[in-house]
Design a protein around this motif. Sequence first.
Motif, mmCIF file in Angstrom:
data_model
loop_
_atom_site.group_PDB
_atom_site.id
_atom_site.type_symbol
_atom_site.label_atom_id
_atom_site.label_comp_id
_atom_site.label_asym_id
_atom_site.label_seq_id
_atom_site.Cartn_x
_atom_site.Cartn_y
_atom_site.Cartn_z
ATOM 1 N N TRP A 184 83.624 -75.019 -30.626
ATOM 2 C CA TRP A 184 84.152 -73.940 -29.800
ATOM 3 C C TRP A 184 83.241 -73.681 -28.613
ATOM 4 N N GLY A 185 83.763 -72.927 -27.678
ATOM 5 C CA GLY A 185 82.992 -72.591 -26.488
ATOM 6 C C GLY A 185 82.067 -71.406 -26.711
ATOM 7 N N VAL A 186 81.009 -71.353 -25.911
ATOM 8 C CA VAL A 186 80.037 -70.262 -25.979
ATOM 9 C C VAL A 186 80.578 -69.063 -25.211
ATOM 10 N N GLU A 187 80.617 -67.893 -25.867
ATOM 11 C CA GLU A 187 81.167 -66.691 -25.230
ATOM 12 C C GLU A 187 80.117 -65.610 -24.991
ATOM 13 N N VAL A 188 79.118 -65.533 -25.845
ATOM 14 C CA VAL A 188 78.057 -64.532 -25.688
ATOM 15 C C VAL A 188 76.721 -65.258 -25.672
ATOM 16 N N VAL A 189 75.908 -64.930 -24.673
ATOM 17 C CA VAL A 189 74.571 -65.519 -24.552
ATOM 18 C C VAL A 189 73.578 -64.382 -24.379
ATOM 19 N N LEU A 190 72.715 -64.199 -25.360
ATOM 20 C CA LEU A 190 71.698 -63.138 -25.302
ATOM 21 C C LEU A 190 70.333 -63.746 -25.622
ATOM 22 N N PRO A 191 69.634 -64.246 -24.596
ATOM 23 C CA PRO A 191 68.311 -64.824 -24.835
ATOM 24 C C PRO A 191 67.219 -63.761 -24.874
ATOM 25 N N GLN A 192 66.163 -64.098 -25.525
ATOM 26 C CA GLN A 192 65.003 -63.209 -25.559
ATOM 27 C C GLN A 192 64.288 -63.250 -24.220
ATOM 28 N N GLN A 193 63.819 -62.096 -23.773
ATOM 29 C CA GLN A 193 62.975 -62.041 -22.591
ATOM 30 C C GLN A 193 61.566 -62.421 -22.998
ATOM 31 N N LYS A 244 56.732 -66.882 -23.782
ATOM 32 C CA LYS A 244 55.842 -67.393 -24.827
ATOM 33 C C LYS A 244 56.676 -67.869 -26.008
ATOM 34 N N TRP A 245 55.990 -68.411 -26.994
ATOM 35 C CA TRP A 245 56.658 -68.910 -28.202
ATOM 36 C C TRP A 245 56.054 -68.250 -29.433
ATOM 37 N N PRO A 246 56.836 -68.129 -30.528
ATOM 38 C CA PRO A 246 58.246 -68.528 -30.664
ATOM 39 C C PRO A 246 59.159 -67.624 -29.848
ATOM 40 N N ARG A 247 60.329 -68.150 -29.518
ATOM 41 C CA ARG A 247 61.322 -67.404 -28.757
ATOM 42 C C ARG A 247 62.692 -67.590 -29.413
ATOM 43 N N ALA A 248 63.554 -66.621 -29.236
ATOM 44 C CA ALA A 248 64.840 -66.617 -29.937
ATOM 45 C C ALA A 248 65.981 -66.359 -28.967
ATOM 46 N N VAL A 249 67.196 -66.650 -29.421
ATOM 47 C CA VAL A 249 68.401 -66.390 -28.631
ATOM 48 C C VAL A 249 69.553 -66.159 -29.597
#
Length: 583
Positions: A351-360, A363-368
């Motif tokens: 399916w297609g991506v509808e919501v994208v909420l990346p972490q500001q 540095k690492w680790p980083r999440a989305v």
Amino acid sequence: MRLVTAIVLFLLAFLSIGYGIAQRTILAGPASFTTSATTESSAPITVIDGSALRALEGNQTVTVSGTKTVFLADGRTDDVLAWVGTTSYNKIGFDLTTQKLTTKLVTGKESTAPSPVGSDLWVQEFSGTDRLVRQINVPDTASVIIMSTGSAPAPSRISVAWPLDNSAPWSGPLIIGGIGALLLGLIAFLWALVHARRRRGPRRKQPRLPRNPKPPQLKRSQASSARAIEAPLRRGRRRNFAAVGVILAGTMVLSGCSLLGSAPGAGSSPTPSPSSTVPGAVGLQQAAVTEPQLKHIVANVIQTVDNADTAGDAELAATRLDGAALQLRAASYAAHAADPAIAVLPTLPNWGVEVVLPQQSDKWPRAVFTVIADAGDKKAAPIGMMLVQESPRENYKVEYLVNLELDIPNVAPATLGAGRQPNDNKLGLLAPSELAAAYGDILIKGDASRNNELFSAAGDKLRTAIGHDYKALKASQLPSTAAIAFTNGPGKGEPISFATNDSGQIVAVDLDDTETVTPTEAGAAVNPTGAVKALSGRTQSVKGIVSTYGIQLLFYVPPSSAKGKKIELLGFAQGLIAASEVP
């Protein structure tokens, strides 16, 4: 006078068309500016800095050669340098004074690097053999990384070209103006011919006069004979000259039209080359990923999990899944391997991506957090994913994978991202670290739980599926020779929390829900079935069987200042993750 005007117009047409064509051919400047550099070191990585790529205007055409295997990728400069880490690399810059590329060796602790192919940090990547040419368009916040295999030195010969404006804006008007002058000249020339013919037309006859006496007969001189012959010759030459003029004018018109039609910019446009649009950082901290990056990552996750489902390969799944999501899928593979009648978990739909909420975060680790959905079927439940990247050289892995039951609250745009909240923050009705235990108490005690008033029951299908009433029914269906006990608690996964636009939070947690069935009489035994039997490896046990179900939960937690709002279960996934005999 008319003939003179025609000649002048023909001359002007010739000069105008000729100069217009010359502007696009012999007088045209170079189409691009190219500068090259050769690296002398054996460093495995070369980085072209974003400022060097944007030193001149226009798309950048990068040409790389010098090794059998050639790899080129572009990404945000911070991400590229983070991936390079402590490895030695060649830094390519641009000297504005000399208009040439510069090279500098940045020495690091490591002399080799892993393969760069498939990293989630790249916006675009290309591979080739011997020589690679790619046109890109990156901002000054992005850089290009060039490698061979990681263990071998990077390609040594690099050139960058920028387009130059060699367009001839006056070429078209000059050619068109010349054609216009040619047509006017032709008209003037024809007008002159018509006027000349009229002057030689028939004249009114004079009345006959009496004949004069004949003079003595004289011999016609050679001069008069020459004049008599010359008159018709002149008229013939004029006709020939007119015909030649008409033919010449027609030829020039046709040639002018042909040249104009084949001029650059006419006809079909060239096929566009690949380009990159890497946004820069927003504010002090940039979003962990861009939307195009995440779409590529999600597509890779879906493909990898599909391949793992087909092969029942938990190791392959582990390249894109982790935590509670991997635990549930690996248990499904194991149960299916032990008993093929047990179905594997449904594969991830493309399916297609509808919501994208990346972490500001830089540095690492980083999440989305992201949501995929079927645009053509609104009844199909969307799927929510929490992905985590532990380090620059590791890819994002899905730690939580849930089917959504409620709509996601409003969140920040993908270009901005949101901050990841600490697990013990008190900004909401409950801290993220307290959610799993509080909700687990409701599943066991139902309305009698002290946490019941904090959670909304509306749309909560999990309570119906495995909650207090379900557990009571299951206990009542056991024979008198067996007993069942229910316990639960937070799983091994770390909660992941993102802020929403209303100061609330989206929180993903996992819960281990355990059932222990034991015999209550001497000589009695427990006979497990289905997946419990497959994972425990027991067909019968006099000690009892312990079954653990992994539950992934996605909550919306309103801010503590919100009045009358409750915590909502946005989505969940659950299944058997372990089964064994009671020790």
